[in-house]
Motif scaffolding. Structure first.
Motif, PDB file in Angstrom:
ATOM      1  N   ASN A   1      56.638 -18.048   6.919  1.00  0.00           N
ATOM      2  CA  ASN A   1      56.976 -18.934   6.361  1.00  0.00           C
ATOM      3  C   ASN A   1      56.401 -19.822   5.973  1.00  0.00           C
ATOM      4  O   ASN A   1      56.186 -20.213   7.627  1.00  0.00           O
ATOM      5  CB  ASN A   1      58.028 -19.262   6.920  1.00  0.00           C
ATOM      6  CG  ASN A   1      60.013 -18.131   7.692  1.00  0.00           C
ATOM      7  OD1 ASN A   1      59.939 -16.832   7.261  1.00  0.00           O
ATOM      8  ND2 ASN A   1      60.790 -18.159   8.410  1.00  0.00           N
ATOM      9  N   PRO A   2      56.596 -20.375   4.225  1.00  0.00           N
ATOM     10  CA  PRO A   2      55.815 -21.407   4.241  1.00  0.00           C
ATOM     11  C   PRO A   2      56.485 -22.362   5.161  1.00  0.00           C
ATOM     12  O   PRO A   2      56.944 -23.354   5.250  1.00  0.00           O
ATOM     13  CB  PRO A   2      56.306 -21.943   2.862  1.00  0.00           C
ATOM     14  CG  PRO A   2      57.456 -20.886   1.977  1.00  0.00           C
ATOM     15  CD  PRO A   2      57.579 -19.703   3.610  1.00  0.00           C
TER      16      PRO A   2
ATOM     17  N   ALA B   1      63.594 -13.511  10.024  1.00  0.00           N
ATOM     18  CA  ALA B   1      64.121 -12.587  11.093  1.00  0.00           C
ATOM     19  C   ALA B   1      64.757 -14.008  11.772  1.00  0.00           C
ATOM     20  O   ALA B   1      64.706 -13.346  13.175  1.00  0.00           O
ATOM     21  CB  ALA B   1      64.401 -11.265  11.267  1.00  0.00           C
ATOM     22  N   GLY B   2      65.078 -14.608  11.543  1.00  0.00           N
ATOM     23  CA  GLY B   2      64.665 -16.249  12.204  1.00  0.00           C
ATOM     24  C   GLY B   2      63.584 -15.748  14.273  1.00  0.00           C
ATOM     25  O   GLY B   2      64.689 -15.917  15.190  1.00  0.00           O
ATOM     26  N   LYS B   3      63.335 -15.878  13.394  1.00  0.00           N
ATOM     27  CA  LYS B   3      62.019 -15.480  14.994  1.00  0.00           C
ATOM     28  C   LYS B   3      60.359 -16.307  14.725  1.00  0.00           C
ATOM     29  O   LYS B   3      60.236 -16.454  13.062  1.00  0.00           O
ATOM     30  CB  LYS B   3      61.413 -13.654  14.991  1.00  0.00           C
ATOM     31  CG  LYS B   3      62.000 -13.170  15.391  1.00  0.00           C
ATOM     32  CD  LYS B   3      61.441 -11.762  15.308  1.00  0.00           C
ATOM     33  CE  LYS B   3      62.457 -10.575  16.491  1.00  0.00           C
ATOM     34  NZ  LYS B   3      64.124 -10.098  15.599  1.00  0.00           N
TER      35      LYS B   3
ATOM     36  N   GLN C   1      68.460 -17.728  14.836  1.00  0.00           N
ATOM     37  CA  GLN C   1      68.725 -18.966  13.244  1.00  0.00           C
ATOM     38  C   GLN C   1      67.669 -18.967  12.535  1.00  0.00           C
ATOM     39  O   GLN C   1      65.901 -18.446  12.707  1.00  0.00           O
ATOM     40  CB  GLN C   1      69.685 -19.698  14.319  1.00  0.00           C
ATOM     41  CG  GLN C   1      70.350 -19.876  14.546  1.00  0.00           C
ATOM     42  CD  GLN C   1      70.853 -21.466  14.932  1.00  0.00           C
ATOM     43  OE1 GLN C   1      69.681 -21.877  16.005  1.00  0.00           O
ATOM     44  NE2 GLN C   1      72.050 -22.130  15.146  1.00  0.00           N
ATOM     45  N   ALA C   2      67.221 -18.473  11.387  1.00  0.00           N
ATOM     46  CA  ALA C   2      66.612 -18.981  10.495  1.00  0.00           C
ATOM     47  C   ALA C   2      65.819 -20.971  10.817  1.00  0.00           C
ATOM     48  O   ALA C   2      66.301 -21.691  11.192  1.00  0.00           O
ATOM     49  CB  ALA C   2      67.541 -19.606   8.936  1.00  0.00           C
ATOM     50  N   VAL C   3      64.946 -20.539  11.533  1.00  0.00           N
ATOM     51  CA  VAL C   3      64.039 -21.395  11.707  1.00  0.00           C
ATOM     52  C   VAL C   3      63.841 -22.417  10.586  1.00  0.00           C
ATOM     53  O   VAL C   3      63.537 -21.847   8.658  1.00  0.00           O
ATOM     54  CB  VAL C   3      62.286 -20.586  12.247  1.00  0.00           C
ATOM     55  CG1 VAL C   3      62.150 -22.065  12.700  1.00  0.00           C
ATOM     56  CG2 VAL C   3      62.892 -20.090  13.439  1.00  0.00           C
TER      57      VAL C   3
ATOM     58  N   SER D   1      66.472 -25.757  13.603  1.00  0.00           N
ATOM     59  CA  SER D   1      66.741 -24.579  12.979  1.00  0.00           C
ATOM     60  C   SER D   1      68.400 -25.587  12.091  1.00  0.00           C
ATOM     61  O   SER D   1      67.835 -26.946  12.187  1.00  0.00           O
ATOM     62  CB  SER D   1      67.844 -23.515  12.910  1.00  0.00           C
ATOM     63  OG  SER D   1      68.847 -24.135  14.096  1.00  0.00           O
ATOM     64  N   GLN D   2      69.208 -25.133  11.282  1.00  0.00           N
ATOM     65  CA  GLN D   2      69.894 -26.018  10.294  1.00  0.00           C
ATOM     66  C   GLN D   2      70.540 -27.270  11.805  1.00  0.00           C
ATOM     67  O   GLN D   2      71.342 -27.415  10.945  1.00  0.00           O
ATOM     68  CB  GLN D   2      70.685 -25.070   9.452  1.00  0.00           C
ATOM     69  CG  GLN D   2      70.413 -25.087   7.994  1.00  0.00           C
ATOM     70  CD  GLN D   2      69.608 -26.086   7.376  1.00  0.00           C
ATOM     71  OE1 GLN D   2      70.393 -27.317   7.767  1.00  0.00           O
ATOM     72  NE2 GLN D   2      68.512 -26.450   7.168  1.00  0.00           N
ATOM     73  N   THR D   3      71.312 -25.849  12.713  1.00  0.00           N
ATOM     74  CA  THR D   3      71.841 -26.977  13.047  1.00  0.00           C
ATOM     75  C   THR D   3      71.598 -27.304  15.074  1.00  0.00           C
ATOM     76  O   THR D   3      71.815 -27.937  15.782  1.00  0.00           O
ATOM     77  CB  THR D   3      73.299 -25.777  14.016  1.00  0.00           C
ATOM     78  OG1 THR D   3      72.152 -24.499  14.541  1.00  0.00           O
ATOM     79  CG2 THR D   3      73.948 -25.417  12.477  1.00  0.00           C
TER      80      THR D   3
END
Lengths: 707, 826
Positions: free
Chosen positions: B129-130, B151-153, B187-189, B210-212
């Motif tokens: 991920n960028p 995929a959140g890894k 979770q989406a990092v 992550s978002q939360t």
């Protein structure tokens, strides 16, 4: 191969640099080059420095340079043409010939053979022997280049003209012997064997190269190289054995800066051996030995006047580290010298600038002139126009303005910032496109792609501001014609069901010719000789065709595409009304033609729909793959999508908006079909789009028939 | 279990076979099923499994599967059953990422003396991920490239210690590639970094936002250090020491908020900023030996925080996507529009703009001259190194896909730091700094040739220019009308004025450009940042409307001073060549305000009052400089109409130096206060403010926040219930399948499908609720920021921290009192 800058002159035209024949066996060759300032320069390389042998005074812009000499002696006399004058220089720099040709236009191509001069000026070909008029021929379209065959097998000279209408014309005295159809507008001709022979190499503006053998009454094409990679148009060709396998290789220079070397395998088909990309269009290319004895070089001249060598000599590495340092020192000192020179110049310029703005108060400012090398061509494969602009001084910014709806696709340079501005398209004569391209880095050449819509016509204007003080800008105008996506072709399929449009009225041949010229690209400016003329066109996007036949008082147009006929009839009647000429317009609509056109579109549409569907799936499939660890569980269809995902995405990017364009054209077809029947079906367009969304050829055909 | 796996490997019939009937091989253990039913079953399972996969996505099923696996393992302990084993295998296979391969690193054999080449190249078969790439020494010794993937890894590439490590908790070994371990975040990092957080750990701590949530993780010990919920999200993260705070902090930037956590997970630092944070960096901005925090946010500002005090603010013209520390007080920045540059404190050294986007920037001394260069990784895969002082490119290389991140680390363990560049497709290249004898010359000889070429072009241009002057001096011979010839007295006049809205046109600032003689203006190009959609605006009158005067309406969207670079093409009516006049004009900060003539309209209810010790004349000066006033004003009592429809703005100054600004727009009031304070060089300014309508709004928002919170909790509970159902149902369905009970299996899967649909719907509700909550929190944070902006210096920080305390203690009244009066007490 390494590239090395050798020298710089003014801006150059096509085919204006040649190598003089070598004297000894291993000696280096002299380079003769002519530029737009009218200066002929001849230099020789000594220890990495260019040493001038000859430099003439500035004069008019030189359009061609050729070498000549009496038969049997070395061809080392330099001939240049500028305006309507031909001058000859010996290699020592003595001017031995000035010859004013009696042609209405400026000379744009020239070939020298012994005492014979073959000269072309737009449509006119003229042959002089010892400066005496011999033969004359008026071509049907602009002549781009000329060469002449002379060999023992042939009883006389055979001049060959490269004409813009995709034809090579082979002449016999003042008559046309026969013509050779080539796939694109030829831009350059070169003898395959410099010592004679009957084979001619040609290059086209759309980037194709071919070899033809010229016979007494017919010609045979030996091979052709397509332009699959979408490189630029050919500007110059030379043959030289640079690879050293005993067979002459073909050196090619293109207008996008690509330099290519084609060699021959055991088969007689050429294969690409080497490629190098320069930043400017390559106007001349020569193979020979220039920089260092016994090292062959490909010498190129670019539009901005750079002479660059691609040498087989290794610039570093093999000779050990000591040598490496020396060379880099050499360049370092060159850089230093240049910097010093620059500083002095800068001071001078500052003075000049002050004078210009303060002390010296002329009554008027002269806006300094500069030249732009530009082309605006239709790319066959994606049916878009590409605009290339080249300015010697470098482009600072560019303003694009269009009064027709066109779409700006992309600019190929990284450090060019494109910004679209709000348009006042609602107002009469308002702009539909206003875009600025600001060049961050030093850029001499820009290529911009735009997409047009058939039926919408007007002008695209480019305001080019170069990096020059005092700042000026120049406007270039490009006509976007109503049938902008059509291209000339040699023949059409007469079997297809055709729609006809006939015009009868009180108009002259010249008038209807100019009207056709307004509608279609690649129509010669000059009214053709003879009483009537037929042109064939095909639509690069859809593959439909058009035949235009007209003479004084009558015009007949045939096309399998109703929309084409509808656009033509609109524009032609408008033009006639402008000139207050009464036209009798007859339509003969063939209903079969519509389903025929739809069938032609069908494979394209189906392919695009499938592609769009596949691309839509890629992301989801990828995520599945990551989540599951591998893709083995997917059905083969999905797996193949995953495997080809990069290709699919590239394809999709290349064909961006292709689908919308196809939809638009089908809608036009639908509307036009019923318009000819006197019915307005605009209300049904939404249901047509509904059918397109769930596309099936039969249901579409039914819809067209039933509605 | 491990024992079992080695001794007893039953044949594996994967779930995949059911997804794809063609792949189905006749099973040796289960030959009884008739062929037709077999097909039917395959079709059914395919469909249901697809639905299940969807559920996986919505629910982050892998964690659930892991739990299920644990259950199965328990069963396995009592009951050795190949069917169970198969189930475990399946789950294992679903959880693990697979098929990652490291291609052998090409050792740097080629001599670096000629040119800089990558000393190693790796192809990790994982997407990156960028901007989510870091290097951490998790065991204290070996640097590991760590990056977020799909995929959140998060994957950790550790080529140094090729030992088997137990797969448990979050960490799982990639099945094929032993160099790569995967971390399930589920979770989406959104950001990650690694570094020393606590003092008592052996190696670096990995921090994943992550978002939360924010997770601090010890990779070496395979244990969570802390896991904190951060309601504002974590868009950016930075690790290090800030100001006088003794322990290193992990500072995250979320929606308008900044939070710093220590190694225990306690937040030691909290403040708000103007908009969503996109980039963070620690850097000694003031030169006092302590780090300040630089924050780049979506409102185009780079703010500098000395702990929670805002010491400086730099306004750029796009979202600030990356920041990096160069050396001393210098830092690099990248914007969303493709601009990259370097600042020294608040002065910009240089910047360049590309049509590509800068994905990652990093400071690294590539040419070994002792000064770091700015390394930029671009979206088109280009990497370039630019000189810190001039921005000149000293090195470049290309990747085939977009660059994901640029980091540094001693990856070869030879004591030398390498520059490590990664692409989003997982390609990694490492570059060593050049050796000393290269003398900073990294380009190969072709680059030298390019330099010569450029210099020669420059020379050619100068010669051309000289010739132009000479020709001009010679006088006029060619008075060709096509050639651009214009009278020498042609001078352009420009004027700026405010135009209130009429029926035909919206309110705007009008720029009028005119020539004094018969020449015409063919086109006007205005280059300016931040006020047009692109970077330029063009006026191109149609051929009939050509004249010597052009009026350009400008509507600046924000109150910022703008430099207008105007290029005007002047020539004759039929010219094809034009003279280009280049003029620069500045648009004052508050240009969209027109002096109100009649003050009959209702006075705004909002106001801010403060006192200054300065002469009224100075305020008048400020007014004249920052507003477009046709005649200027001579007293500091003035009323404006906001052209953006914000009602009236009145400024008045009493004889005791008390200034009252009346407006309903709290942002505008803040801007005015900040602008005036910086003009008068006021360091500390406290103010008394009241914005009734705005405060009313804020009050509603605060109640909404409470509601959203409770809904959120309810939904989470419901989701947990459903997950349990699914787990049971999946087991039941698979049981039925293995028993050959098609009827029941179908029924179960149908139920599962329905449940799954419910879950997806619920998820949608939950995510809407979450987004609404985030929006509310953002506006609360913005309110604090706005209240702060009404003050300057110390009083400003007091307001912010007091507001923060009020929110912490959930005391709404104190919050409003603080916003009004500037202090919590009284």
């Amino acid at each position: 191969m390494e590239h090395l800058n050798i020298a710089m002159v003014g801006a150059t035209s096509q085919k204006t640099m040649r190598l003089l024949p070598r004297l000894g066996k291993k000696a280096t060759q002299k380079v003769a080059i002519a530029d737009h300032d009218g200066i002929v320069t001849c230099f020789v390389m000594k220890r990495g420095e260019a040493v001038l042998v000859l430099k003439t005074l500035p004069w008019q812009k030189i359009s061609r340079l050729d070498l000549g000499g009496a038969a049997g002696t070395p061809q080392e006399k330099i001939f240049v043409c500028s305006g309507s004058r031909i001058r000859g220089f010996t290699k020592k720099g003595k001017q031995f010939l000035t010859f004013e040709v009696n042609l209405a236009r400026d000379i744009n191509a020239m070939h020298v053979l012994g005492a014979n001069l073959f000269v072309c000026a737009s449509y006119i070909y003229n042959h002089y022997c010892d400066c005496k008029d011999q033969d004359y021929y008026l071509s049907g379209d602009k002549i781009n280049d000329i060469t002449c065959l002379s060999s023992e097998n042939l009883t006389r000279f055979v001049p060959v003209l490269a004409c813009q209408d995709r034809v090579l014309r082979v002449l016999q005295r003042s008559e046309l012997a026969y013509d050779i159809k080539v796939p694109g507008p030829p831009s350059v001709l070169e003898l395959y064997n410099k010592d004679g022979g009957e084979e001619i190499l040609y290059g086209t503006t759309d980037g194709q190269i071919g070899l033809v053998e010229i016979g007494e009454s017919s010609a045979a094409t030996k091979w052709e190289i397509d332009n699959d990679k979408k490189k630029g148009g050919i500007l110059c060709i030379d043959t030289y054995d640079i690879i050293g396998d005993g067979v002459n290789d073909i050196l090619v220079g293109r207008d996008d800066g690509t330099v290519e070397v084609y060699g021959f395998d055991n088969s007689s088909e050429p294969a690409l051996r080497f490629e190098h990309v320069l930043s400017e269009s390559v106007t001349s290319i020569q193979g020979g030995c220039v920089g260092k004895e016994s090292y062959d070089e490909v010498l190129t001249a670019t539009y901005t006047g750079w002479v660059t060598g691609l040498t087989t000599e290794l610039q570093k590495g093999e000779l050990g580290p000591g040598d490496e340092v020396r060379i880099s020192k050499e360049t370092q000192s060159k850089v230093e010298a240049l910097r010093v020179e620059l500083e002095q110049l800068q001071a001078q310029v500052l003075q000049g600038r002050q004078l210009y703005y303060q002390t010296f108060q002329p009554t008027i400012f002269i806006v300094p002139n500069f030249s732009i090398n530009d082309t605006f061509t239709l790319c066959q494969d994606d049916a878009s126009y590409s605009l290339t602009l080249e300015v010697q001084a470098g482009i600072d910014n560019l303003l694009l303005q269009s009064d027709v709806p066109i779409e700006l696709l992309d600019v190929d340079k990284d450090f060019v910032v494109v910004s679209l501005s709000e348009c006042d398209s609602e107002q009469p004569n308002g702009s539909f496109l206003l875009a600025t391209c600001r060049c961050m880095a030093y850029t001499t050449r820009l290529k911009i792609k735009v997409r047009t819509i058939e039926g919408q016509y007007g002008t695209l204007q480019a305001y080019v501001t170069p990096r020059l003080q005092p700042r000026t800008c120049k406007v270039r105008q490009y006509q976007i014609k109503p049938l902008s996506l059509h291209q000339r072709t040699h023949s059409i399929d007469q079997e297809r069901p055709m729609n006809r449009l006939s015009l009868v009225g009180q108009f002259s041949f010249a008038e209807i010719h100019s009207w056709v010229g307004l509608c279609l690209p690649e129509v010669p400016d000059k009214t053709p000789a003879g009483a009537n003329i037929t042109f064939y066109f095909h639509n690069t996007f859809l593959g439909t065709q058009l035949e235009a036949t007209y003479c004084k008082g009558e015009g007949h147009f045939k096309s399998d595409n109703i929309s084409t006929i509808s656009i033509l009839s609109d524009v032609l009647s408008k033009e006639a009304t402008k000139r207050r000429i009464n036209l009798n317009i007859l339509h003969d609509i063939n209903d079969d033609s519509v389903s025929q056109t739809l069938k032609i579109i069908h494979p394209k549409l189906e392919y695009q729909l499938l592609l769009a569907k596949k691309v839509q799936l890629i992301d989801a499939l990828k995520e599945l793959q990551v989540q599951e660890g591998n893709a083995d569980f997917l059905i083969p269809e999905y797996r193949s999508i995953l495997d080809d995902s990069t290709i699919l995405l590239e394809e999709y990017k290349k064909h961006s908006a292709h689908l919308e364009r196809l939809y638009g054209m089908i809608t036009d077809l639908f509307i036009d079909k019923f318009q000819f029947k006197g019915r307005n079906v605009k209300t049904k367009v939404s249901s047509l789009l509904g059918i397109l969304d769930n596309y099936d050829l039969n249901s579409l055909l039914d819809f067209f028939n039933e509605a | 279990m491990e024992m079992l796996s080695i001794l007893h490997l039953p044949p594996l019939e994967s779930l995949a076979a059911h997804l794809n009937p063609q792949l189905m091989t006749p099973s040796s253990r289960n030959p009884t099923l008739p062929l037709k039913a077999d097909h039917f079953q395959s079709a059914m399972t395919e469909r249901t499994n697809r639905a299940a996969t969807l559920a996986v996505r919505a629910l982050n099923m892998s964690s659930m599967l892991a739990a299920y696996q644990a259950e199965l393992c328990e069963d396995m302990a009592t009951n050795l059953d190949p069917v169970l084993w198969e189930e475990i295998q399946l789950i294992n296979w679903l959880v693990n990422l697979d098929k990652s391969q490291t291609f052998a690193a090409k050792a740097g054999t080629r001599s670096i003396a000629t040119m800089l080449v990558p000393i190693f190249t790796l192809k990790l078969n994982h997407k990156i991920n960028p901007r989510m790439v870091t290097v951490g020494k998790f065991d204290g010794v070996h640097p590991c490239l760590t990056a977020a993937t799909q995929a959140g890894k998060v994957f950790i590439h550790n080529p140094h210690a090729r030992g088997q490590r137990p797969a448990a908790h979050r960490l799982s070994q990639s099945t094929q590639d032993s160099d790569i371990s995967l971390l399930n975040i589920n979770q989406a990092v959104t950001c990650l970094t690694a570094g020393t957080l606590g003092t008592n750990t052996t190696g670096d701590t990995l921090l994943v936002g992550s978002q939360t949530n924010l997770l601090a993780y010890d990779v070496h010990d395979n244990a969570d250090i802390f896991y904190r919920e951060v309601s504002d999200g974590a868009n950016a993260i930075v690790l290090g020491k800030l100001g006088d705070i003794p322990n290193p902090l992990a500072i995250i930037g979320g929606n308008c908020a900044l939070q710093g956590f220590d190694s225990e997970g306690n937040d030691h630092f909290w403040t708000v900023t103007g908009d969503n944070v996109r980039s963070l960096v620690l850097c000694d901005f003031t030169g006092d030996g302590k780090n300040e925090l630089l924050v780049g946010s979506e409102d185009f500002d780079i703010r500098v925080f000395k702990e929670d005090e805002l010491v400086s603010e730099i306004t750029e013209n796009e979202t600030v996507t990356s920041l990096c520390h160069m050396n001393g007080s210098r830092f690099g920045y990248a914007l969303a529009n493709g601009t990259v540059g370097v600042y020294d404190r608040t002065a910009r050294s240089w910047r360049i703009k590309s049509k590509n986007h800068a994905m990652s920037i990093h400071a690294f001394d590539l040419d070994a001259d002792g000064v770091d260069e700015l390394i930029t990784g671009w979206s088109n895969g280009k990497i370039d190194a630019r000189s810190d002082r001039t921005g000149e490119v000293i090195f470049k290389d290309n990747f085939s896909s977009s660059v994901a991140g640029v980091v540094e680390g001693d990856y070869r363990l030879d004591g030398q730091k390498q520059l490590i560049c990664t692409s989003i497709e997982g390609e990694v290249r490492g570059y060593l700094p050049a050796s000393k004898d290269l003398k900073g010359n990294l380009m190969d000889s072709s680059a030298e040739q390019d330099l010569i070429r450029e210099l020669s072009h420059h020379k050619q241009n100068l010669l051309l220019e000289l010739r132009n002057y000479e020709e001009n001096a010679k006088g006029v011979s060619e008075t060709n009308s096509g050639m651009g010839v214009i009278p020498a007295n042609t001078q352009l006049q420009t004027a700026l004025s405010v135009r209130p809205a009429t029926e035909a046109q919206k309110a705007h600032v009008e720029l009028s450009i005119s020539t004094p003689n018969e020449t015409i203006i063919r086109a006007v190009l205005i280059f300016a940042e931040g006020i047009f959609e692109g970077e330029s605006h063009v006026v191109h009158p149609s051929a009939q409307n050509l004249s010597g005067c052009v009026r350009v309406p400008i509507v600046p969207p924000k109150d910022i001073p703008v430099d207008l670079h105007i290029k005007t093409f002047v020539g004759g009516k039929t010219s094809t060549q034009f003279h280009v006049f280049e003029i620069n004009r500045q648009l004052p900060r508050f240009s969209m305000y027109d002096v109100a003539v009649d003050s009959s309209a209702a006075q705004p209810t909002g106001r801010v009052t403060f006192s200054i010790n300065d002469r009224p004349q100075r305020v008048v000066m400020w007014l004249n400089q920052n507003f477009l006033l046709p005649e200027g004003v001579d007293s500091p009592e003035v009323t404006f109409n906001s052209l953006r429809g914000g009602g009236l703005l009145s400024i008045s100054m009493a004889s005791n130096g008390q200034i009252t600004l009346r407006t309903d727009d709290i942002d505008l009031a803040g801007d005015l206060v900040q602008s005036l304070a910086s003009f008068l060089a006021i360091e500390d300014l406290s103010a008394d403010a009241d914005f009734p309508s705005y405060f009313e709004e804020l009050h509603t928002t605060l109640t909404e926040v409470d509601e959203f919170h409770s809904v959120h909790q309810k939904l989470t509970a419901a989701m947990a219930d459903h997950s349990n159902y699914i787990r049971n149902m999946l087991v039941q369905a698979e049981d039925s399948r293995l028993m050959g009970d098609m009827m029941n299996m179908k029924k179960r899967y149908r139920e599962l499908y329905d449940l799954n649909r419910d879950l997806i719907n619920e998820y949608k509700i939950r995510s809407n609720n979450h987004n609404a909550l985030l929006a509310c929190l953002k506006s609360v944070n913005q309110a604090i920021q706005r209240a702060g902006r009404l003050r300057v210096g110390k009083p400003k920080n007091q307001v912010i921290s007091a507001c923060r305390d009020a929110i912490k203690s959930n005391n709404v009244n104190t919050l409003f009192r603080t916003m009004r009066a500037g202090t919590a007490s009284s």
